[in-house]
Design an enzyme around this catalytic site. Structure first.
Site, PDB file in Angstrom:
ATOM      1  N   LYS A 115       0.820  -1.215   0.000  1.00 37.85           N
ATOM      2  CA  LYS A 115       0.000   0.000   0.000  1.00 37.85           C
ATOM      3  C   LYS A 115       0.853   1.264   0.000  1.00 37.85           C
ATOM      4  O   LYS A 115       0.390   2.329  -0.409  1.00 37.85           O
ATOM      5  CB  LYS A 115      -0.965  -0.020   1.170  1.00 37.85           C
ATOM      6  CG  LYS A 115      -1.979  -1.150   0.984  1.00 37.85           C
ATOM      7  CD  LYS A 115      -3.181  -1.050   1.849  1.00 37.85           C
ATOM      8  CE  LYS A 115      -4.256  -2.044   1.412  1.00 37.85           C
ATOM      9  NZ  LYS A 115      -3.763  -3.433   1.269  1.00 37.85           N
TER      10      LYS A 115
HETATM   11  C1  LIG Z   1      -4.258  -4.463   0.479  1.00 32.77           C
HETATM   12  C2  LIG Z   1      -3.473  -5.724   0.373  1.00 32.77           C
HETATM   13  C3  LIG Z   1      -3.787  -6.729  -0.579  1.00 32.77           C
HETATM   14  C4  LIG Z   1      -4.993  -6.633  -1.500  1.00 32.77           C
HETATM   15  O1  LIG Z   1      -4.820  -5.693  -2.523  1.00 32.77           O
HETATM   16  P1  LIG Z   1      -6.085  -5.156  -3.354  1.00 32.77           P
HETATM   17  O2  LIG Z   1      -5.553  -4.066  -4.198  1.00 32.77           O
HETATM   18  O3  LIG Z   1      -7.056  -4.664  -2.321  1.00 32.77           O
HETATM   19  O4  LIG Z   1      -6.622  -6.300  -4.140  1.00 32.77           O
HETATM   20  C5  LIG Z   1      -2.984  -7.852  -0.641  1.00 32.77           C
HETATM   21  N1  LIG Z   1      -1.938  -8.010   0.195  1.00 32.77           N
HETATM   22  C6  LIG Z   1      -1.608  -7.076   1.125  1.00 32.77           C
HETATM   23  C7  LIG Z   1      -0.464  -7.334   2.033  1.00 32.77           C
HETATM   24  C8  LIG Z   1      -2.351  -5.905   1.240  1.00 32.77           C
HETATM   25  O5  LIG Z   1      -2.015  -4.995   2.175  1.00 32.77           O
END
Ligand SMILES: *Cc1c(COP(=O)(O)O)cnc(C)c1O
Length: 499
Positions: A115
């Site tokens: 993120k």
């Molecule tokens: C947010 C997140 C995801 C999922 O990603 P999306 O874009 O919501 O599909 C997968 N793995 C981790 C570690 C995340 O923080």
């Protein structure tokens, strides 16, 4: 003016990219997206091998954020991606596994989760958009978090002028590491508060603040406005397109593929933002054959991609890959819009079915368009832990639980289809972020250790460095101690803003 953004639903109003970023969500509840997708020639994609990550980002973001000037974009990109924020000079380095696969590591940012790639730049996109539109209010970012998003948003908005961020987390709903990461957050424009109850209580409390009309009016009178950092904002999605091109360029450079060769990506998916960015990259001309959507036991997307029926009426499971524990994948709405050629009345109908009866079904024609690009399967918790163990024992490579889900699903895909196309597994978190399951996989007496001891034990066993942001967390100064009841969230906000 480039009024080239619209929403996925009924509203036909068009706006600039900066206005779409400022608004976040359409008045009709729809998501913003550009009316057309820019295309790159193969030559342009090939020329990327000579460019840095930031230069690639300039090129790609420039094609989408068409009302930003070059210097505005450069300001955003260089503040987000630099040697202070990311520990790898490549920003998103690629770890080669064998002749057919590699792992794209998206977790070298300040909070050790993918993120960061989007949340390091979003604050600059938001404040630049405000400035461009003559808006001098202070943006108050309200976040309800069950873990990763809160910390990544705090780091992203920390000390960004004209912003203040307030994060609420469920007192019993986050891990010890996640809690320590948040309560030790530095910065003069940040506040973190624990709320008694579970994540739903916290999230509902935040929604009530967002929707409180008199509170919003009072904010406006005091030159404040609410905004959110969640993944439906176009400003969070668009930066994620860059690393699909980055990994393709790195594979060419390292002689794993030739320019023009098709590759696949396997993406651990929750809200469908990451994998949708891959779809945008494909539509722009990046040679991607399949996007493999990996799910955990909350396999609503697997069922949808295989049958055309999206049904959230099922038990919510708590798994070892909690960032994928989601039953409503918001960004899927954008894909449905794109693949139905912008059929706004269809999308409005599907989303109202989802809201009212919890499910919808797409027509066979639309389903076959989805299946032409997407494949989906799932992996459960046992498979997740076993995959972490196997990868570590067999090839000395340590992955987190989300990445393990993706790796297992990639293996299932290959054994079902015999597709030998080069595959990039997208890795979304440092193994240290989900220490419990990683310790379970590789440390025999893990259950006697507390969280911080597990980090040390994983480090001692594997030699993999503990990310700076997680190391010695227990010794850092705790700045935020408040635990409140949900009813007091508004008081906390007023106190913070001195209203
Ligand atoms: C947010 C997140 C995801 C999922 O990603 P999306 O874009 O919501 O599909 C997968 N793995 C981790 C570690 C995340 O923080």
């Amino acid at each position: 003016m480039n009024l080239n953004y619209t929403t996925t639903r009924t509203d036909n109003e068009q706006m600039t990219s900066s206005q779409a970023i400022l608004k976040g969500l359409g008045n009709d509840g729809g998501l913003y997206l550009p009316l057309t997708i820019p295309k790159l020639s193969l030559d342009e994609i090939g020329s990327f091998i000579k460019l840095s990550y930031n230069e690639k980002a300039m090129s790609i973001l420039g094609k989408f954020l068409t009302d930003f000037t070059e210097s505005e974009l450069k300001h955003c990109i260089d503040n987000a991606y630099n040697e202070r924020t990311f520990t790898s000079p490549l920003i998103t380095p690629l770890h080669l596994i064998d002749d057919k696969s590699a792992v794209l590591e998206l977790y070298h940012g300040p909070t050790s989760a993918f993120k960061d790639v989007a949340l390091q730049i979003l604050p600059f996109l938001l404040t630049t958009s405000a400035r461009k539109n003559g808006d001098n209010r202070t943006y108050v970012i309200l976040v309800a978090t069950s873990g990763d998003t809160g910390k990544a948003a705090l780091e992203g908005f920390r000390d960004v002028p004209n912003t203040k961020i307030l994060v609420f987390y469920p007192n019993d709903g986050v891990s010890q590491v996640q809690k320590l990461q948040m309560v030790t957050q530095l910065g003069d424009n940040v506040k973190v508060v624990a709320v008694e109850g579970n994540f739903d209580d916290t999230q509902n409390g935040v929604k009530e603040l967002f929707n409180n009309i008199s509170l919003n009016n009072e904010l406006n009178e005091n030159n404040f406005t609410f905004s959110s950092a969640n993944s439906i904002n176009w400003g969070r999605l668009v930066p994620q397109i860059v690393y699909y091109f980055e990994s393709y360029a790195q594979l060419i450079k390292r002689n794993k593929i030739k320019l023009g060769d098709e590759i696949n990506f396997t993406v651990p998916t929750g809200n469908f933002g990451n994998i949708l960015a891959g779809y945008y990259a494909r539509e722009m001309g990046l040679p991607i054959k399949k996007l493999i959507c990996a799910a955990n036991a909350n396999d609503v997307l697997k069922d949808f991609i295989n049958t055309g029926t999206y049904n959230r009426n099922r038990n919510f499971m708590k798994t070892l890959s909690p960032s994928m524990d989601i039953l409503i994948s918001s960004n899927l709405e954008r894909l449905l819009y794109l693949l139905s050629d912008g059929d706004k009345s269809l999308i409005t109908k599907l989303m109202s079915d989802l809201n009212n009866i919890g499910s919808y079904k797409v027509a066979p024609e639309l389903l076959s368009k989805i299946q032409a690009v997407f494949y989906s399967d799932s992996a459960d918790d046992l498979e997740t832990v076993n995959t972490i163990k196997e990868l570590y024992e067999n090839i000395d490579y340590l992955v987190d639980t989300h990445t393990a889900v993706a790796y297992k699903v990639y293996k299932k895909y290959v054994s079902k289809t015999n597709d030998s196309t080069f595959n990039v597994i997208v890795s979304t978190a440092s193994p240290y972020k989900f220490n419990g399951a990683v310790a379970e996989a590789i440390i025999p007496d893990y259950s006697n250790l507390d969280d911080m001891e597990q980090l040390q034990a994983i480090h001692k066993t594997t030699g993999v460095p503990i990310p700076e942001g997680l190391n010695g967390l227990e010794k850092k100064n705790i700045r935020f101690n408040d635990v409140i009841s949900k009813e007091d969230m508004e008081i906390v906000l007023r106190d913070y803003l001195k209203l």
